[in-house]
Design a protein around this motif. Structure first.
Motif, short mmCIF file in Angstrom:
data_model
loop_
_atom_site.label_atom_id
_atom_site.label_comp_id
_atom_site.label_asym_id
_atom_site.label_seq_id
_atom_site.Cartn_x
_atom_site.Cartn_y
_atom_site.Cartn_z
N UNK A 78 82.41 -26.12 -88.97
CA UNK A 78 82.64 -24.75 -89.40
C UNK A 78 82.43 -23.85 -88.29
N UNK A 79 82.95 -22.61 -88.33
CA UNK A 79 82.51 -21.47 -87.60
C UNK A 79 83.01 -21.78 -86.02
N UNK A 80 83.95 -22.40 -85.82
CA UNK A 80 84.34 -22.52 -84.49
C UNK A 80 84.91 -21.06 -84.16
N UNK A 81 84.71 -20.61 -82.69
CA UNK A 81 85.06 -19.21 -82.40
C UNK A 81 84.38 -18.36 -82.93
N UNK A 82 83.29 -18.53 -83.85
CA UNK A 82 82.73 -17.76 -84.69
C UNK A 82 83.47 -17.18 -85.87
N UNK A 83 84.46 -17.91 -86.19
CA UNK A 83 85.32 -17.39 -87.28
C UNK A 83 84.54 -17.88 -88.65
N UNK A 84 85.30 -17.75 -89.93
CA UNK A 84 84.84 -18.17 -91.09
C UNK A 84 83.62 -17.36 -91.47
N UNK A 85 83.71 -15.95 -91.02
CA UNK A 85 82.45 -15.07 -91.52
C UNK A 85 81.18 -15.37 -90.99
#
Length: 406
Positions: A78-85
């Motif tokens: 999770x959080x690839x490219x600092x996505x997903x909040x």
């Protein structure tokens, strides 16, 4: 009167600690430059600045996701490219910790490394090796997390995840790249570029340790949390004091002169050793951690010279060995260790030390060997003797005169 939001205050505090922790990385750069022959200083500065950017790129793309993503005890997804909040404050602080480990991992083979090979290795370490180790030990779902029901361990501020892991990668690089040209010849003369720069770098590293330790604390606004922060700070300084003084006294007795480098390096080794349990140690235990870390540093520095391992920046003796020792001490003396009623943590910390070491070896050894085969890891011997700066870091006229940049 409106009171400030507690989360905002906490985030601002962690950001401030992150800025201080960066001093640990750039302090190491000053030490490296100060211990480098003047003909290679530009290469040293270039590598330390460039790996800051490469580490951020790797950590942004997938490193943070591997380290703190959910759904798996081995690797985050999770959080690839600092996505997903993504929590950007947490991202930045952990990026700084990753940058510190990367600098240690690849700075050992000083004065003989090709810039391109260095940067490729930095990307792999910061994007794969460090994030997975971080996930195993520091993520709540990690297999060695303190809250794990299977293999709980204790590494509060990075004796293992940062310093042992970085030191293990450094040991591999020294093995693959080899010693500097003529290092073990009786006619070899090592030229220190600037002693004041070494001292400045050592002091910056000690300042960086404060940011690293204090910023790790999960809550800063709860009741009595300030006292715990004070305990961690005092423990860190006790370890630095005992480590530095032990290093100074031992060299004074043995060599009959005062060695400033041994004092600073002993202090840093002591701080590395105390990091794993600095949040719960009694001050007396912190003094013991610093003293024993310094003794191990001096002993292994001499041993490595005896077996002809060319480690001019003392990464193995000053970071790898004290880091492993710190994990064992935390497993025994911390509140979460054997003396605190958690006997399994001592064994688990020893397992963590072995896992981190062999994880770094398993990835770095084949990677560096391949880079050596392609000739992009170590500079040619003639370039090493003439100076890397002259061949890699100056704009030169075809006939040998420098071009003007204006």
């Amino acid at each position: 009167m409106a009171f400030p939001d507690s989360i905002a205050v906490h985030d601002a505090f962690i950001l401030l600690c992150s800025f201080f922790a960066l001093c640990l990385k750039f302090g190491f750069a000053f030490v490296e430059a100060g211990k480098t022959d003047p003909k290679n200083v530009s290469n040293v500065i270039f590598k330390n600045v460039a790996d800051t950017f490469v580490t951020l790129l790797a950590f942004f793309l997938h490193g943070y996701a591997f380290a703190f993503g959910e759904h798996n005890a081995v690797i985050g997804t999770q959080f690839f490219l600092t996505l997903n909040k993504t929590n950007m404050v947490n991202f930045f602080f952990n990026y700084v910790r990753c940058a510190v480990a990367t600098t240690l991992a690849l700075g050992a083979a000083n004065e003989r490394t090709e810039p391109i090979g260095y940067l490729i290795s930095a990307y792999v370490f910061s994007g794969i090796i460090y994030p997975l180790a971080c996930h195993w030990v520091w993520d709540q779902q990690g297999i060695f997390s303190p809250t794990s029901t299977s293999y709980p361990s204790q590494d509060y501020a990075g004796s293992g995840v940062i310093f042992l892991l970085g030191g293990a990668a450094a040991a591999v690089s020294l093995r693959v790249i080899g010693s500097r040209a003529g290092r073990w010849s009786p006619h070899f003369k090592r030229t220190e570029h600037s002693q004041p720069m070494v001292v400045l770098g050592g002091c910056l590293q000690m300042l960086g340790f404060l940011g690293l330790v204090i910023g790790t604390h999960p809550r800063v606004l709860d009741a009595d949390e300030g006292l715990l922060l004070g305990l961690g700070t005092v423990n860190l300084l006790h370890a630095a004091t005992s480590g530095g003084l032990y290093g100074l006294m031992i060299q004074r007795i043995d060599k009959n002169y005062y060695d400033l480098d041994s004092m600073l390096s002993g202090a840093i080794a002591g701080m590395v050793a105390v990091c794993a349990g600095v949040d719960t140690y009694m001050p007396g235990v912190a003094v013991m951690c610093g003293a024993t870390g310094s003794l191990l540093f001096i002993g292994f520095r001499r041993f490595l010279c005896a077996v002809r391992v060319d480690d001019p920046l003392n990464i193995i003796s000053g970071y790898l060995i004290p880091g492993a020792w710190g994990l064992m001490l935390a497993g025994l003396f911390s509140d979460h260790g054997a003396l605190g009623g958690h006997i399994q943590v001592l064994g688990n910390n020893c397992i963590v030390a072995l896992v981190l070491f062999f994880w770094a070896v398993a990835i770095m050894y084949p990677l560096l060997s391949i880079l050596m085969c392609f000739g992009v890891l170590r500079v040619p011997r003639f370039m090493e003797k003439q100076g890397i700066d002259k061949m890699r870091h100056t704009l030169r006229h075809p006939h040998g005169t420098r071009k003007s940049l204006n």
